[in-house]
Structure formats: C-alpha cells, structure tokens
Design a protein around this motif. Structure first.
Motif, PDB file in Angstrom:
ATOM      1  N   UNK A   1       4.719   5.537  -2.862  1.00 38.15           N
ATOM      2  CA  UNK A   1       5.036   4.987  -4.263  1.00 38.15           C
ATOM      3  C   UNK A   1       3.885   3.969  -4.476  1.00 38.15           C
ATOM      4  N   UNK A   2       3.360   3.868  -5.818  1.00 36.20           N
ATOM      5  CA  UNK A   2       2.360   3.155  -6.257  1.00 36.20           C
ATOM      6  C   UNK A   2       3.138   2.655  -7.648  1.00 36.20           C
ATOM      7  N   UNK A   3       2.493   1.440  -8.243  1.00 32.80           N
ATOM      8  CA  UNK A   3       3.078   1.033  -9.492  1.00 32.80           C
ATOM      9  C   UNK A   3       1.923   0.236 -10.185  1.00 32.80           C
ATOM     10  N   UNK A   4       1.790   0.154 -11.365  1.00 34.46           N
ATOM     11  CA  UNK A   4       1.150  -0.804 -12.321  1.00 34.46           C
ATOM     12  C   UNK A   4       1.722  -2.354 -12.558  1.00 34.46           C
ATOM     13  N   UNK A   5       1.138  -3.068 -13.054  1.00 35.36           N
ATOM     14  CA  UNK A   5       1.428  -4.352 -13.050  1.00 35.36           C
ATOM     15  C   UNK A   5       0.659  -5.409 -13.915  1.00 35.36           C
ATOM     16  N   UNK A   6       1.305  -5.891 -14.777  1.00 33.18           N
ATOM     17  CA  UNK A   6       0.507  -7.079 -15.523  1.00 33.18           C
ATOM     18  C   UNK A   6       1.254  -8.215 -15.483  1.00 33.18           C
ATOM     19  N   UNK A   7       0.466  -9.447 -15.080  1.00 30.83           N
ATOM     20  CA  UNK A   7       0.697 -10.637 -14.784  1.00 30.83           C
ATOM     21  C   UNK A   7      -0.103 -11.784 -15.587  1.00 30.83           C
ATOM     22  N   UNK A   8       0.658 -12.678 -16.262  1.00 27.03           N
ATOM     23  CA  UNK A   8      -0.165 -13.672 -17.171  1.00 27.03           C
ATOM     24  C   UNK A   8       0.397 -14.939 -16.991  1.00 27.03           C
ATOM     25  N   UNK A   9      -0.113 -16.101 -16.925  1.00 24.54           N
ATOM     26  CA  UNK A   9      -0.109 -17.342 -17.136  1.00 24.54           C
ATOM     27  C   UNK A   9      -0.722 -18.072 -18.138  1.00 24.54           C
TER      28      UNK A   9
ATOM     29  N   UNK B   1       0.844  -0.991  -0.022  1.00 29.56           N
ATOM     30  CA  UNK B   1       0.106   0.027  -0.044  1.00 29.56           C
ATOM     31  C   UNK B   1       0.877   1.313   0.142  1.00 29.56           C
ATOM     32  N   UNK B   2       0.405   2.296  -0.763  1.00 27.74           N
ATOM     33  CA  UNK B   2       1.194   3.743  -0.777  1.00 27.74           C
ATOM     34  C   UNK B   2       1.645   4.139   0.455  1.00 27.74           C
TER      35      UNK B   2
END
Length: 371
Positions: free
Chosen positions: A238-246, A231-232
């Motif tokens: 600080x925060x972030x974006x994310x992509x996650x794939x399986x 959590x910020x």
C-alpha cells in the motif's frame, strides 16, 4: 387491513422468517453502515418515502413523503414512482410507469441510493455481522478526526464520505504553537480495512506530533520521515499521497509540501481566482531515500484554503464526461450558500453532477478560513 398495516409486514433483514425461500430480494443503502441499511422485499413489497408509514424512511428533503413502491412480480423486482416531486431513477434512467429493478442495479431517490441484492439467508447473516464490525471501525476513524472550528481567527469545517464502507482517506489540523497552524490530508490507494488501518496509523502519529527526529514545522522534513517509516514493502504494497502545510499567523505565510498529491487551493474573499499551493514530490512509500521539497505562498487576508482528495473531482457526470480538477476549481469559485457549510455545498454540487450511485472514490474535503 389498512395500507399502513400491510406495508409494515417486512422491512429489515431481521424479519426473515416471514419471507419464504432461501434467496431474498434486498434493497441495501450504499452510502451508510447503519444497522438497518438492508431491507428485505417481502410479498407485499416496500414503500419508500420521507416519513412513516413508508417501510424505508429516508430523511432527505428531495424525497417525497410517499416516493416510490418496490414489489415482486413473478420473481422479479419492480419499481413504480408514486407521483414524487423529484422522480425515481434506476441506473440513472427516470422511472416511467412500472419498470424492472435488476439484481445489482441502483435505485436513486433524492440524494440516497439503494442497490438490489439477491442474497441467501446465510449471506445476509454474515453481511449483517460484517456491517456491525465495519460500523465500529468507521466510528473509530470518525472519532480520530478533529472537530470543526466554527470560531476564531482560523475556522475549519470538513466533509468525509467514503465511497466504500471503509475508505483510505484521513486528515487533521490544529495548532503547532501560538502562531503556527498545521493541516494535512492522507489519501491511501485503495479501500477497505487495510487502507483504513494505514491511514489511521499515519494520522495517529501526526496527531501526537511524535515523528522521530523531525521538525514538525517543516513540511519537507515531515514527508521525508513519513516516507521512511511507511515503505510499500512493509505495508502490504500500500502507498499513499499526502499534502502537509504549516501556516504562520505572524507572516501570513503558508509553507507546504505535496507527496504525489495535487495542490491545495487558496481562494481570496472576492473569489476571483484560485491560488495553487502544490509542488512535485514522489508518492509516500515508493523510494526509501526520496528527497522532498517544500514551497511557500502568502495567504491573503480573509482567504479560504481547500485541501481535498482526488475523489472530490474524479467523477463521471450525468453526461458521461470524466471530470478533472479544473471542474472542481470552477465549483469552488461559485458563491457560498447561506445556511450550509462550504464543504457541504461542494459535496452536494459534486453529488448532483455525478452519475447515480456511490462516488467512485472517497470524498474528503477540508476548508480553513484565515482572518
């Protein structure tokens, strides 16, 4: 005295004693953290080229052997092109004759850029020490990244070029099981040590597959746990974006989720279209109780998957136009180039289109090809 003897008088910051005065004109490479990234311009000037006896040797096929000469005239830095094949540029303007190189301006030669800095000896010594520490940190981050996979049913390569000496992008991939392959990318808002440390912390947990009470096969579950842990308010805002794939090799199904991140792209072998693999979820760190959703898509035989940060397309081109993701999509659909990796092809295309100097954001691109 020969030309070679004359031009080797002053080359790097450790030769300070040969230059009078407290403030020194320096040319500083903006795209690396090498120990010799800073070059002091002495009374005889500096010659830039691809091979010795140039004072600044830059290994780039677009740079001529003897490319340009930087000199000091009445306390002002000046630059002259030496008949190079591809020209010399100051802040995007081609050099004709001898022109000023103001403090803070960017000297572009081939694919390399140097910035004119006017520093005291104390500032140079302090900056040299910082460079050494940043180089160690950058090397550590690079060591955490997975090696390319040139062979096998799933082949991967990547390119990561921070816009600053430490960026906030990180990524990883690998087998979850015999049939399951995972890939992910993190893009922390901002740059510098704080962003890099946060990216490393998240990447380390994902690499070790040790998220508490989390099914690593479920993108939605992974994002939910990551969001709860980072959590910020606990991460210096600080925060972030994310992509996650399986990817499931048996069903050829890609299960994915994106947290404030744009879609990854799937491209079939005929390069006829881009298939977007993305969905809408909030960024990581904004809401501790956020709900994340996931989606699936079938992966065509021989397709390539492009996972990337927004730094690959958020550029201003030489015409002054702000790019969008559609411009990068157009580049992806262009043919591959023999002899270089797909990620290097795209980096070169973006670098060529952008205005001179470092890119505005980190360039992070992962490409996986599925047989």
């Amino acid at each position: 005295m020969s030309e070679a003897e004359q031009t080797r008088i002053i080359t790097v910051a450790r030769d300070l004693d040969l230059v009078p005065g407290d403030r020194l004109h320096c040319l500083e490479l903006v795209d690396c953290v090498d120990r010799d990234r800073r070059h002091v311009v002495g009374p005889l000037g500096l010659k830039v080229g691809r091979t010795p006896p140039a004072d600044i040797v830059l290994r780039d096929s677009e740079i001529s052997r003897s490319h340009c000469l930087v000199t000091i005239d009445d306390g002002q830095l000046m630059v002259a092109d030496l008949g190079s094949t591809n020209g010399t540029y100051v802040d995007g303007v081609k050099v004709e004759g001898v022109v000023p190189l103001p403090v803070g301006s960017i000297l572009q030669i081939g694919k390399r850029s140097l910035q004119h800095e006017y520093r005291t000896r104390a500032e140079i010594a302090e900056s040299d020490e910082l460079d050494r520490e940043l180089q160690k940190a950058s090397a550590y981050i690079q060591a955490l990244l997975p090696p390319p996979l040139p062979d096998g049913p799933i082949r991967c390569d990547w390119t990561l070029v921070p816009c600053a000496r430490l960026g906030g992008d990180a990524f990883g991939y690998g087998q979850l099981s015999d049939d399951l392959f995972v890939a992910y990318l993190i893009d922390v808002a901002g740059h510098g040590a704080g962003a890099a440390m946060l990216a490393v912390a998240v990447m380390s947990q994902l690499r070790q597959r040790n998220l508490p009470d989390t099914d690593m096969r479920s993108p939605a579950a992974v994002l939910t746990t990551i969001n709860r842990l980072y959590q910020m308010e606990d991460q210096a805002d600080l925060y972030f974006t994310m992509w996650y794939g399986v990817y499931d090799a048996r069903s050829r199904e890609l299960r994915y989720a994106a947290a404030g991140h744009h879609a990854a792209f799937l491209v079939p072998p005929d390069r006829s279209q881009v298939i977007a693999a993305g969905n809408r979820n909030v960024i990581i760190g904004a809401k501790p109780d956020a709900t994340f959703t996931e989606a699936t898509v079938e992966v065509p035989l021989g397709a390539s998957m492009y996972v990337f940060s927004d730094g690959v397309f958020e550029i201003v081109d030489k015409a002054g136009r702000q790019w969008s993701i559609a411009d990068f999509e157009r580049l992806i659909l262009e043919p591959r180039v023999d002899g270089i990796s797909e990620t290097e092809r795209l980096f070169q295309a973006v670098r060529e289109a952008a205005t001179p100097g470092p890119l505005d954001d980190d360039f992070s691109l992962l490409v996986a090809q599925f047989d």
